[in-house]
Design a protein around this motif. Structure first.
Motif, PDB file in Angstrom:
ATOM      1  N   LEU A  95       0.858  -1.187   0.000  1.00 35.58           N
ATOM      2  CA  LEU A  95       0.000   0.000   0.000  1.00 35.58           C
ATOM      3  C   LEU A  95       0.891   1.232   0.000  1.00 35.58           C
ATOM      4  N   PRO A  96       0.402   2.364  -0.541  1.00 34.93           N
ATOM      5  CA  PRO A  96       1.225   3.582  -0.505  1.00 34.93           C
ATOM      6  C   PRO A  96       1.395   4.141   0.908  1.00 34.93           C
ATOM      7  N   TRP A  97       0.663   3.624   1.899  1.00 34.29           N
ATOM      8  CA  TRP A  97       0.773   4.122   3.265  1.00 34.29           C
ATOM      9  C   TRP A  97       0.814   2.954   4.221  1.00 34.29           C
ATOM     10  N   ILE A 134      -6.326   1.714  -1.379  1.00 32.26           N
ATOM     11  CA  ILE A 134      -7.421   1.133  -0.606  1.00 32.26           C
ATOM     12  C   ILE A 134      -7.225  -0.372  -0.615  1.00 32.26           C
ATOM     13  N   ALA A 135      -7.323  -0.982   0.549  1.00 31.31           N
ATOM     14  CA  ALA A 135      -7.139  -2.434   0.635  1.00 31.31           C
ATOM     15  C   ALA A 135      -8.421  -3.065   1.154  1.00 31.31           C
ATOM     16  N   SER A 136      -8.724  -4.257   0.648  1.00 33.65           N
ATOM     17  CA  SER A 136      -9.934  -4.940   1.085  1.00 33.65           C
ATOM     18  C   SER A 136      -9.660  -6.441   1.183  1.00 33.65           C
ATOM     19  N   LEU A 137      -9.883  -6.985   2.358  1.00 34.27           N
ATOM     20  CA  LEU A 137      -9.662  -8.422   2.578  1.00 34.27           C
ATOM     21  C   LEU A 137     -11.006  -9.135   2.530  1.00 34.27           C
ATOM     22  N   VAL A 167      -5.888  -4.768  -3.495  1.00 37.64           N
ATOM     23  CA  VAL A 167      -5.401  -3.395  -3.297  1.00 37.64           C
ATOM     24  C   VAL A 167      -5.674  -2.591  -4.571  1.00 37.64           C
ATOM     25  N   MET A 168      -6.274  -1.423  -4.393  1.00 31.75           N
ATOM     26  CA  MET A 168      -6.500  -0.508  -5.523  1.00 31.75           C
ATOM     27  C   MET A 168      -5.695   0.767  -5.279  1.00 31.75           C
ATOM     28  N   SER A 169      -4.780   1.047  -6.187  1.00 31.76           N
ATOM     29  CA  SER A 169      -3.986   2.274  -6.085  1.00 31.76           C
ATOM     30  C   SER A 169      -3.971   2.950  -7.447  1.00 31.76           C
ATOM     31  N   ILE A 206     -17.610 -11.387   3.962  1.00 31.17           N
ATOM     32  CA  ILE A 206     -17.284 -10.237   4.806  1.00 31.17           C
ATOM     33  C   ILE A 206     -16.052  -9.592   4.189  1.00 31.17           C
ATOM     34  N   SER A 207     -16.082  -8.278   4.014  1.00 28.40           N
ATOM     35  CA  SER A 207     -14.848  -7.618   3.587  1.00 28.40           C
ATOM     36  C   SER A 207     -14.398  -6.656   4.679  1.00 28.40           C
ATOM     37  N   VAL A 208     -13.107  -6.602   4.852  1.00 28.50           N
ATOM     38  CA  VAL A 208     -12.515  -5.639   5.787  1.00 28.50           C
ATOM     39  C   VAL A 208     -11.702  -4.681   4.936  1.00 28.50           C
ATOM     40  N   THR A 209     -12.158  -3.435   4.846  1.00 31.68           N
ATOM     41  CA  THR A 209     -11.457  -2.472   3.986  1.00 31.68           C
ATOM     42  C   THR A 209     -10.673  -1.483   4.842  1.00 31.68           C
ATOM     43  N   LEU A 210      -9.510  -1.132   4.343  1.00 27.14           N
ATOM     44  CA  LEU A 210      -8.647  -0.158   5.027  1.00 27.14           C
ATOM     45  C   LEU A 210      -8.438   1.033   4.120  1.00 27.14           C
ATOM     46  N   ARG A 211      -8.669   2.214   4.659  1.00 29.91           N
ATOM     47  CA  ARG A 211      -8.438   3.452   3.903  1.00 29.91           C
ATOM     48  C   ARG A 211      -7.768   4.443   4.832  1.00 29.91           C
TER      49      ARG A 211
END
Ligand SMILES: O=C(O)CCC(=O)C(=O)O
Ligand SMILES: [Fe+2]
Length: 226
Positions: A95-97, A134-137, A167-169, A206-211
């Protein structure tokens, strides 16, 4: 390149389409045991029933009505921190961060529940609210994830298997809308079958997204809310 049509259902490919720059899949990001642990954790938490699919929000809260992020932060369950955040953190190329690197107050984590037949409408995650990356598991079940580019209508679908981190960047995050259709079956590439694809029934996903909240966490105080 348009997806092959069959009853109007796009074919979901097993690999991230190279045409969608910035889209990456990381299969088996968690093990089956860890997946069960994460599902148990999520199922032990209260659900927000404001929108059609049930959600949980950790870190900063996203307001679906005015598309803004609130100030208060909800502590993240320890299992999500240990099995997702800390694992993303030790692979900086993902991820960029860095989600667990002391950038307190900057994380927004949403848990989405998709029973079979429930999806998410085409959208681009709010530019003004979230940074690039943005990441999504995916946990429990997989789904066909569709990406359409506004500029030329290019259209690709990719199968997200359970335990896979998406991951979408860059272009994938800003130029392509993403969506999940509200179907009970997906049409998924299957190299061994004569047709080259098969119908895959949806299971509860179930998705766990991180932003990361835009512009926040740049002046760290060393404290962490989760
Ligand atoms: O369920 C997913 O993997 C994607 C969720 C999503 O696109 C969103 O919450 O903005
Ligand atoms: Fe999204």
């Amino acid at each position: 390149m348009q997806p092959e049509a069959c009853h109007g259902v796009p074919l979901a490919n097993l690999e991230a389409p190279s045409a969608v720059e910035g889209l990456a899949l990381h299969p088996d990001f968690v093990s089956e045991d860890e997946e069960r642990e994460l599902l148990r954790t999520v199922d032990a938490q209260p659900w927000d029933c404001t929108i059609r699919r049930r959600t949980q929000h950790y870190g900063r809260r996203f307001d679906y009505h005015n598309k803004t992020v609130g100030d208060e932060a909800t502590p993240l369950p320890a299992e999500i921190r240990r099995l997702i955040l800390e694992r993303v953190d030790v692979q900086p190329a993902l991820l960029p961060w860095r989600p667990a690197a002391g950038r307190e107050g900057s994380l927004q984590c949403t848990v989405n529940e998709y029973p079979p037949g429930v999806g998410i409408a085409p959208h681009i995650d709010t530019h003004s609210a979230f940074e690039d990356g943005i990441a999504s598991l995916s946990l429990g079940g997989g789904c066909a994830f569709r990406l359409r580019r506004g500029s030329d209508g290019a259209d690709h679908s990719v199968w997200l298997p359970p335990r896979c981190l998406l991951v979408m960047s860059g272009a994938a995050r800003y130029e392509w809308q993403h969506s999940i259709s509200g179907r009970k079956f997906d049409r998924v590439e299957h190299r061994e079958s004569p047709a080259g694809w098969e119908w895959v029934p949806r299971e509860r996903r179930i998705s766990v997204t991180l932003r990361r909240v835009l512009g926040s966490g740049t002046a760290g105080t060393g404290q962490s809310a989760w």
